[in-house]
Design an enzyme around this catalytic site. Structure first.
Site, PDB file in Angstrom:
ATOM      1  N   MET A 262       0.855  -1.183   0.000  1.00 49.50           N
ATOM      2  CA  MET A 262       0.000   0.000   0.000  1.00 49.50           C
ATOM      3  C   MET A 262       0.891   1.233   0.000  1.00 49.50           C
ATOM      4  SD  MET A 262      -1.292   0.329   3.965  1.00 49.50           S
ATOM      5  CE  MET A 262      -1.787   2.046   3.717  1.00 49.50           C
ATOM      6  N   CYS A 263       0.258   2.412   0.006  1.00 54.79           N
ATOM      7  CA  CYS A 263       1.003   3.678   0.054  1.00 54.79           C
ATOM      8  C   CYS A 263       0.018   4.778   0.436  1.00 54.79           C
ATOM      9  CB  CYS A 263       1.677   3.952  -1.289  1.00 54.79           C
ATOM     10  SG  CYS A 263       0.545   3.929  -2.694  1.00 54.79           S
ATOM     11  N   GLY A 264       0.132   5.944  -0.205  1.00 54.90           N
ATOM     12  CA  GLY A 264      -0.798   7.027   0.080  1.00 54.90           C
ATOM     13  C   GLY A 264      -2.102   6.900  -0.681  1.00 54.90           C
ATOM     14  N   TRP A 292      -3.659   4.487   2.151  1.00 56.99           N
ATOM     15  CA  TRP A 292      -3.789   5.282   3.367  1.00 56.99           C
ATOM     16  C   TRP A 292      -4.869   6.359   3.267  1.00 56.99           C
ATOM     17  CZ3 TRP A 292      -2.939   4.579   8.163  1.00 56.99           C
ATOM     18  CH2 TRP A 292      -2.975   5.653   9.059  1.00 56.99           C
TER      19      TRP A 292
END
Length: 310
Positions: A262-264, A292
């Site tokens: 995952m990330c932003g 996120w």
């Protein structure tokens, strides 16, 4: 393993000479809102790889989602690719002006949605530009200005089978892993910078809290790229950097466990997903598409679901 393949500038020029399929270069440049840069503006102005089209992850998306550039529905994907003039069997070479930023996300989108032709991720555009300065005939660039995102005539692009179940993790999937405690049975990595992951630095999106999901561990994407060109490091060096980061930061990793990233907003999560697969550390992995931004928007500062370093 990834459904797309990395290709070097040398391999790209060889492909142009040897392939019997139609090859379309795809500029997938995208920039964070706080950078002041526009991928489409830079595409229009040039330079770009010859015969390129422009693929906008903020346009080819789920139009019913409140979150940015979520994976499109199949009907939207078919519609948008028809408008771009693509055909399901086209060979695609995806690149972006940063080097590797949004292009892994675009390559992941094409293959996850079931594009039938070969999909290559150019590693990377900045290396190609350097070679073009030395040998412009072999490494051609188009410096002309254009006013539309494709010069290809509209097609009837249709694919019907996708790999969404194999490649995508939903919000409900992640919440269930957290609530049940089953998240401990996965390698789950977040590509954001360490201060954002720890909650000690703000998110670039106003009003969004920083921190991380319980049970998720950090793997900042910049540590996996060449600091100058933003290309993926060679496989052995890539693997060494990943394992070194894990050791230095107390990150647990079990090659036998399934892996999630995952990330932003689901962009740089594709970078670490690609890196882990290229380094032969995982056989396959899934991306939490909402990442996120979705998680923190829903849970705000709920300490059960959002962890900050003390």
């Amino acid at each position: 393993m990834a459904l797309y393949k990395l290709i070097s500038p040398n391999e790209y020029t060889s492909l142009l000479k040897s392939s019997t399929a139609r090859i379309v270069s795809v500029d997938a440049s995208w920039h964070m809102p706080n950078t002041g840069r526009s991928g489409s503006k830079e595409y229009f102005e040039g330079p770009r790889l010859p015969n390129s089209i422009f693929f906008d992850i903020d346009d080819v998306k789920d139009e019913n989602s409140e979150f940015p550039h979520m994976l499109p529905t199949l009907s939207i994907f078919n519609k948008k690719l028809s408008e771009l003039g693509l055909l399901p069997n086209d060979t695609l070479v995806i690149y972006d002006k940063i080097g590797n930023f949004a292009s892994p996300r675009a390559a992941w989108t094409f293959t996850t949605m079931g594009h039938k032709g070969n999909v290559y991720l150019l590693n990377n555009y900045n290396d190609y530009v350097k070679l073009s300065k030395e040998d412009p005939k072999s490494y051609n660039l188009d410096y002309s200005s254009v006013n539309k995102i494709t010069s290809l005539p509209k097609t009837q692009y249709v694919v019907q089978e996708t790999f969404v179940k194999d490649q995508v993790l939903s919000f409900n999937d992640v919440k269930q892993l957290v609530d049940s405690g089953d998240i401990k049975n996965y390698n789950f990595f977040d590509a954001r910078a360490l201060p954002r992951f720890l909650g000690s630095a703000p998110e670039p999106r106003p009003g969004l809290t920083s921190g991380h999901i319980p049970g998720v561990q950090p793997l900042p994407f910049l540590s996996l790229l060449d600091p100058e060109t933003k290309g993926f490091l060679p496989n052995k060096e890539l693997k060494a950097n990943i394992l070194s980061f894990f050791k230095e930061n107390g990150v647990e990793f079990d090659k036998e466990k399934p892996t999630l990233t995952m990330c932003g907003t689901g962009v740089t999560g594709c970078i670490i997903k690609t890196a882990l697969e290229e380094a032969d550390l995982v056989k396959s992995s899934k991306l939490y598409d909402g990442s996120w931004t979705e998680w923190a928007t829903i849970f705000k500062n709920d300490p059960k679901y959002i962890i900050k370093a003390k």
